[in-house]
Design an enzyme around this catalytic site. Structure first.
Site, PDB file in Angstrom:
ATOM      1  N   PRO A  22       0.851  -1.191   0.000  1.00 34.61           N
ATOM      2  CA  PRO A  22       0.000   0.000   0.000  1.00 34.61           C
ATOM      3  C   PRO A  22       0.885   1.238   0.000  1.00 34.61           C
ATOM      4  O   PRO A  22       1.757   1.378   0.865  1.00 34.61           O
ATOM      5  CB  PRO A  22      -0.799  -0.124   1.305  1.00 34.61           C
ATOM      6  CG  PRO A  22       0.020  -1.020   2.175  1.00 34.61           C
ATOM      7  CD  PRO A  22       0.792  -1.924   1.279  1.00 34.61           C
ATOM      8  N   MET A  23       0.677   2.132  -0.958  1.00 38.42           N
ATOM      9  CA  MET A  23       1.508   3.336  -1.065  1.00 38.42           C
ATOM     10  C   MET A  23       0.610   4.543  -1.299  1.00 38.42           C
ATOM     11  O   MET A  23      -0.108   4.606  -2.301  1.00 38.42           O
ATOM     12  CB  MET A  23       2.532   3.183  -2.189  1.00 38.42           C
ATOM     13  CG  MET A  23       3.604   2.135  -1.901  1.00 38.42           C
ATOM     14  SD  MET A  23       4.784   1.899  -3.250  1.00 38.42           S
ATOM     15  CE  MET A  23       3.867   0.780  -4.326  1.00 38.42           C
ATOM     16  N   MET A  24       0.666   5.477  -0.357  1.00 34.08           N
ATOM     17  CA  MET A  24      -0.186   6.658  -0.436  1.00 34.08           C
ATOM     18  C   MET A  24       0.079   7.439  -1.719  1.00 34.08           C
ATOM     19  O   MET A  24       1.230   7.640  -2.102  1.00 34.08           O
ATOM     20  CB  MET A  24       0.048   7.563   0.773  1.00 34.08           C
ATOM     21  CG  MET A  24      -0.446   6.984   2.090  1.00 34.08           C
ATOM     22  SD  MET A  24      -2.228   6.669   2.086  1.00 34.08           S
ATOM     23  CE  MET A  24      -2.866   8.349   2.039  1.00 34.08           C
ATOM     24  N   CYS A 105       3.092   3.330   9.297  1.00 36.09           N
ATOM     25  CA  CYS A 105       3.281   4.651   8.716  1.00 36.09           C
ATOM     26  C   CYS A 105       3.754   5.632   9.785  1.00 36.09           C
ATOM     27  O   CYS A 105       3.113   5.758  10.829  1.00 36.09           O
ATOM     28  CB  CYS A 105       1.993   5.147   8.081  1.00 36.09           C
ATOM     29  SG  CYS A 105       2.159   6.777   7.304  1.00 36.09           S
TER      30      CYS A 105
END
Length: 334
Positions: A22-24, A105
């Site tokens: 998951p990568m913002m 995060c």
């Protein structure tokens, strides 16, 4: 064990063999559709979605995805068990195959909401969140964490955190093999400056063999993927899969024997999706930005990127721009 837990499908460790992190601002639904064309087997993850956005903000549009993306996981950020349970229920109802809790995060914004990597200081609370989420859904509830935070320099902190996760019913743990510094480093610096410690993750798997353990952090080649899979259940790729997405196809070929697709054929398979999205009112730039790295390392890669970058934001930009970006490569191959 509740009836829900007793009837849930058993975990298949091979389902986490390869995944994309998951990568913002990166792994949105357009990116995931593109990555699925390159990798039939990889497990894909959404950008982190906060439980508050879903439950209090009712921003259910954040759950949108296509059937072609499966297997696909929803990553949630939050620290209130009841709210996370409701968010997980919404995610499972929307069709996601897994709900993942972000405990890694390090950004200030995330810390101010008391979630992300700062939760590694509160494993009991994380366990309560996991239990509430597991009671709410039938799909797997997993956790993504760091090997430690701030001055947690020994293995004992990660060991205690893992024991607490197992007690809460976690069967899959994804570990970013770097510490997170909650103060003094930006999120970008936190992905690069703290040293990688793969051996700590290997030790975790040795001591908790019943746990499915996937590793994340600094993995950029097929050879590195193979090496980690000799010690662990899974490998999660991050920035390398985004900046050089064809890496996913090379991994598919190496691990599963899938034929390597021509890069242009991948783009052509994107055409129906792109045209359907344009018809919905999606601007081309929101899709084409994920395609920029497709020719990474290939002759003409810079021109391909430049054509898309300069033209995708213009009014009326559509499939013709993709054809324009491909034209020099086609001419060179003729």
């Amino acid at each position: 064990m509740s009836e829900r837990h007793a009837t849930a499908a058993p975990i298949q460790a091979t389902s986490w063999r390869v995944s994309v992190a998951p990568m913002m601002d990166w792994t949105d639904r357009h990116c995931r559709y593109f990555h699925r064309l390159l990798s039939p087997h990889a497990r894909l993850y959404t950008e982190m979605v906060t439980s508050a956005a879903l439950v209090r903000g009712r921003q259910l549009r954040l759950l949108e995805h296509s059937q072609q993306e499966h297997p696909v996981a929803l990553q949630l950020g939050g620290s209130e068990p009841a709210e996370l349970a409701e968010a997980a229920r919404l995610g499972a109802g929307a069709g996601y195959d897994e709900i993942n809790l972000n405990v890694g995060c390090p950004s200030d914004r995330v810390q101010s909401g008391r979630f992300g990597a700062c939760l590694m200081y509160e494993p009991v609370l994380v366990g309560d969140c996991v239990k509430a989420m597991r009671d709410a859904v039938d799909v797997p509830v997993t956790v993504k964490c760091r090997i430690g935070v701030d001055d947690q320099d020994d293995y004992a902190g990660l060991q205690h955190f893992t024991e607490t996760m197992l007690e809460a019913g976690v069967q899959v743990l994804v570990v970013h093999a770097r510490k997170a510094w909650l103060k003094g480093l930006s999120p970008k610096e936190n992905r690069e400056i703290p040293p990688l410690d793969y051996e700590r993750v290997y030790r975790l798997k040795r001591e908790f063999p019943q746990l499915v353990v996937a590793i994340n952090g600094g993995i950029t080649t097929v050879e590195e993927v193979r090496a980690h899979l000799e010690r662990l259940d899974g490998v999660m790729l991050g920035r390398a899969a985004y900046h050089d997405p064809y890496l996913l196809a090379r991994i598919e070929h190496a691990l599963y024997g899938e034929p390597l697709p021509a890069r242009e054929s991948v783009l052509l398979h994107m055409r129906p999706y792109i045209e359907a999205e344009l018809a919905r009112g999606t601007a081309l730039k929101h899709i084409s930005r994920h395609l920029l790295g497709l020719y990474q390392g290939e002759p003409g890669a810079r021109g391909f990127r430049r054509t898309l970058s300069e033209g995708a934001h213009l009014p009326g930009a559509g499939w013709a721009l993709i054809e324009q970006a491909l034209a020099p490569r086609r001419a060179a191959a003729a």
